[in-house]
Each structure stands twice: as C-alpha cells, then as structure tokens.
Design a protein around this motif. Sequence first.
Motif, mmCIF file in Angstrom:
data_model
loop_
_atom_site.group_PDB
_atom_site.id
_atom_site.type_symbol
_atom_site.label_atom_id
_atom_site.label_comp_id
_atom_site.label_asym_id
_atom_site.label_seq_id
_atom_site.Cartn_x
_atom_site.Cartn_y
_atom_site.Cartn_z
ATOM 1 N N GLN A 1 6.875 -2.306 7.895
ATOM 2 C CA GLN A 1 6.436 -1.127 8.654
ATOM 3 C C GLN A 1 6.039 -1.532 10.068
ATOM 4 O OE1 GLN A 1 6.620 2.023 7.200
ATOM 5 N NE2 GLN A 1 7.627 0.825 5.610
ATOM 6 N N ASP A 2 5.709 -0.546 10.892
ATOM 7 C CA ASP A 2 5.267 -0.783 12.269
ATOM 8 C C ASP A 2 3.760 -1.070 12.238
ATOM 9 O OD1 ASP A 2 5.260 -0.993 15.014
ATOM 10 O OD2 ASP A 2 5.124 1.175 15.334
ATOM 11 N N ASN A 3 3.399 -2.307 11.935
ATOM 12 C CA ASN A 3 2.005 -2.700 11.735
ATOM 13 C C ASN A 3 1.374 -3.252 13.009
ATOM 14 O OD1 ASN A 3 1.952 -2.309 8.818
ATOM 15 N ND2 ASN A 3 3.316 -4.064 8.724
ATOM 16 N N VAL B 1 0.310 -8.920 14.758
ATOM 17 C CA VAL B 1 1.771 -8.924 14.711
ATOM 18 C C VAL B 1 2.398 -9.363 16.037
ATOM 19 C CG1 VAL B 1 3.809 -7.457 14.430
ATOM 20 C CG2 VAL B 1 1.881 -7.210 12.870
ATOM 21 N N ASN B 2 1.901 -8.852 17.157
ATOM 22 C CA ASN B 2 2.538 -9.077 18.449
ATOM 23 C C ASN B 2 1.940 -10.298 19.147
ATOM 24 O OD1 ASN B 2 3.690 -8.949 21.005
ATOM 25 N ND2 ASN B 2 3.665 -6.710 21.042
ATOM 26 N N TYR C 1 -2.441 -1.754 8.996
ATOM 27 C CA TYR C 1 -1.423 -2.362 8.136
ATOM 28 C C TYR C 1 -0.877 -1.298 7.193
ATOM 29 C CZ TYR C 1 0.760 -5.243 4.557
ATOM 30 O OH TYR C 1 1.657 -5.782 3.674
#
Length: 131
Positions: A81-83, A108-109, A76
């Motif tokens: 941001q790209d978390n 996240v995904n 994180y």
Amino acid sequence: MEKIFVYGSLRQDFWNYDKVLKNRVCHIEQGTIKGSMYHLPAGYPAVISGTDDIHGEVMTMSQHKLLKSLDFLEGYLGEGQDNLYVRRKHKIVLEDGRQEWCWAYTYVNEKEAQKEGEYIHHGDWKAFMHK
C-alpha cells in the motif's frame, strides 16, 4: 503477547504514549535497533536503514488489537500500500544484552528523510527533543 519497539512520540513521557499506549502495555524495556534516524520537519522522527544504534523502548502490549491502532497512527495500511511507515519484525538488543525480534516501524521514503530531515547521529529522539 505482541511486542513493539518505539523510538519517537510513542515513548514514555511523549504525547502519543499517553494517547495510545498508556494503561495498554504490561511491560517496558529499553532497547536498540540498527538504522539511521532523522527528525522530520513535521515534528516526528524517521528511522531508515543504517548501522547506528537507535534507542527506544520495547513495549509488551496487553491488547492484541492495539497493533491496528498503531498502524493507523503510523500511516501503515498494509504490505504493497501507499504507506508512510512500514511495520516489520526487527532484531532488538535489550539493555541486558538479550536479543529478540519484535515489531518496529521504519520510514518508507529514505531519500526524503535524508534530504528534508535533521540527522540524529546518536540515535535517541528523546534526547534530541530534550536538548
């Protein structure tokens, strides 16, 4: 003091608890949040949005700066941001029925978790790993 809900390798008896949290928490309680849990091929769990009870532990941290270490471990980097995971406040139901808000990490995904992960219908990664 800050509290965090953990449901995977940060729970007692797992490697990241010993590595990151042991001797840095002053109180541990059992609790649940709502979501859906998947065991990812990389060997750790992912919780995404859902309605299942997700079982874990609420850790009261004795060190405020510990959140930064947990953020690093969970991938994180901050909002926007790209978390890998995101840290947000969630409503936790404690074993005695009390409810409170504390930090928890969610994956996240969601599509990746559903496609690649193994669904854990009972929401308890500890029980899943000890089967």
